[in-house]
Scaffold this active site. Sequence first.
Site, PDB file in Angstrom:
ATOM      1  N   PRO A   1       0.777  -1.366   0.020  1.00  8.37           N
ATOM      2  CA  PRO A   1       0.008   0.002  -0.032  1.00  8.37           C
ATOM      3  C   PRO A   1       0.816   1.081   0.078  1.00  8.37           C
ATOM      4  CG  PRO A   1      -0.592  -1.556   1.637  1.00  8.37           C
ATOM      5  CD  PRO A   1       1.000  -1.779   1.264  1.00  8.37           C
ATOM      6  N   GLU A   2       0.656   1.903  -1.034  1.00 10.98           N
ATOM      7  CA  GLU A   2       1.469   3.372  -1.111  1.00 10.98           C
ATOM      8  C   GLU A   2       0.064   4.393  -0.952  1.00 10.98           C
ATOM      9  OE1 GLU A   2       4.601   3.471  -4.313  1.00 10.98           O
ATOM     10  OE2 GLU A   2       4.442   1.356  -4.541  1.00 10.98           O
TER      11      GLU A   2
ATOM     12  N   HIS B   1      -4.939 -14.864   9.328  1.00 11.21           N
ATOM     13  CA  HIS B   1      -4.174 -13.313   9.028  1.00 11.21           C
ATOM     14  C   HIS B   1      -5.039 -12.066   9.314  1.00 11.21           C
ATOM     15  CE1 HIS B   1      -1.083 -15.739   7.257  1.00 11.21           C
ATOM     16  NE2 HIS B   1      -1.597 -15.929   6.199  1.00 11.21           N
TER      17      HIS B   1
ATOM     18  N   ARG C   1      20.539  16.790   0.293  1.00  7.39           N
ATOM     19  CA  ARG C   1      20.809  15.380   0.235  1.00  7.39           C
ATOM     20  C   ARG C   1      21.627  15.036  -1.050  1.00  7.39           C
ATOM     21  NH1 ARG C   1      16.671  12.644   2.427  1.00  7.39           N
ATOM     22  NH2 ARG C   1      15.528  13.565   4.021  1.00  7.39           N
TER      23      ARG C   1
END
Length: 280
Positions: free
Chosen positions: A2-3, A98, A160
């Site tokens: 899941p994004e 699950h 960065r």
Amino acid sequence: MPELPEVEVTRLSFADRIDGAVVTGVRLGKPLRWPLGIEPAQLTGLHAGEVQRRGKYLWLPLRAGGDAASPADGGLLLHLGMSGSLAFSHQTSLPGPHDHFDLATDRGTLRLTDPRRFGAVVWSPAQDAGMAGKLLASLGLEPFDAAFDGAHLHAALQRRRVPIKLALLGGDIVVGAGNIYACEALFTARIDPRTRSDRLSRPRCQRLALAIRQTLQTALELGGSTLRDFRDAHGMAGQFQLSARVYGRAGLPCTVCGSLVRRIVQGQRSTFFCPSCQKR
DNA sequence: CTGGGCTCCTGTCAGC
DNA sequence: TGCTGACAGGAGCCCA
């Protein structure tokens, strides 16, 4: 799995129905990433509010009800990890191996199914306090926030030196693009994923910011990606994976130029890109 | 502070 | 058919 698109599709698929529901009980399965952080019985009787999303997290407000604030007020921070999915349904079957969290309400049961158990359900007294506050504090901008643009991205990337793909996955500059969508957005922006973040020019950052938004927007409209088992809270699969142009296509021809798509490893994760279309 | 690597856990699939 | 190893959508945490 899941994004941002999958999390948002999940949110939209049950937000209307759970808003106003009253909790009638909680069932826990195997441990998830963190302990719930509250005695499950204490949730009974609380009223659910509007589910919100921040990055790949969902926040479900739970209030004691009535007008005045109560010490019992708070909410649940939910994360789907790699393999989690949520279902909200009236007729809930017996929990499978699950199914690790059930929030039963008078309008149905919200169930987290998560084979790998990297997901989480955590109680916090507020979205900006406790565990939720700690987890959400370091998140970057929402990609659809007006403040997220080329200039912002450029400024953040100047600090960065990691490859741009890893800077996107970090989630502290912009949230929501995970492995699939980071690969796809870099392809759309024609940027080599290995490019040092601080070497990206302002125009390329502009392209990338737009590509991230466009990629996530398209995925949202297609209901997210279903690689193995993603389903929204109605049990619907997503379709984006069918239109992926580089993700999972190693060795296949690029849809733009015909060069073969390459797979490399960055930060212990697969990156897919077209060595011809995407430049450093 | 930044960056690199490890870790949590289970399922699936390719190859032998 | 059965076993083994690689790999999987996330991200916190520890260490240099």
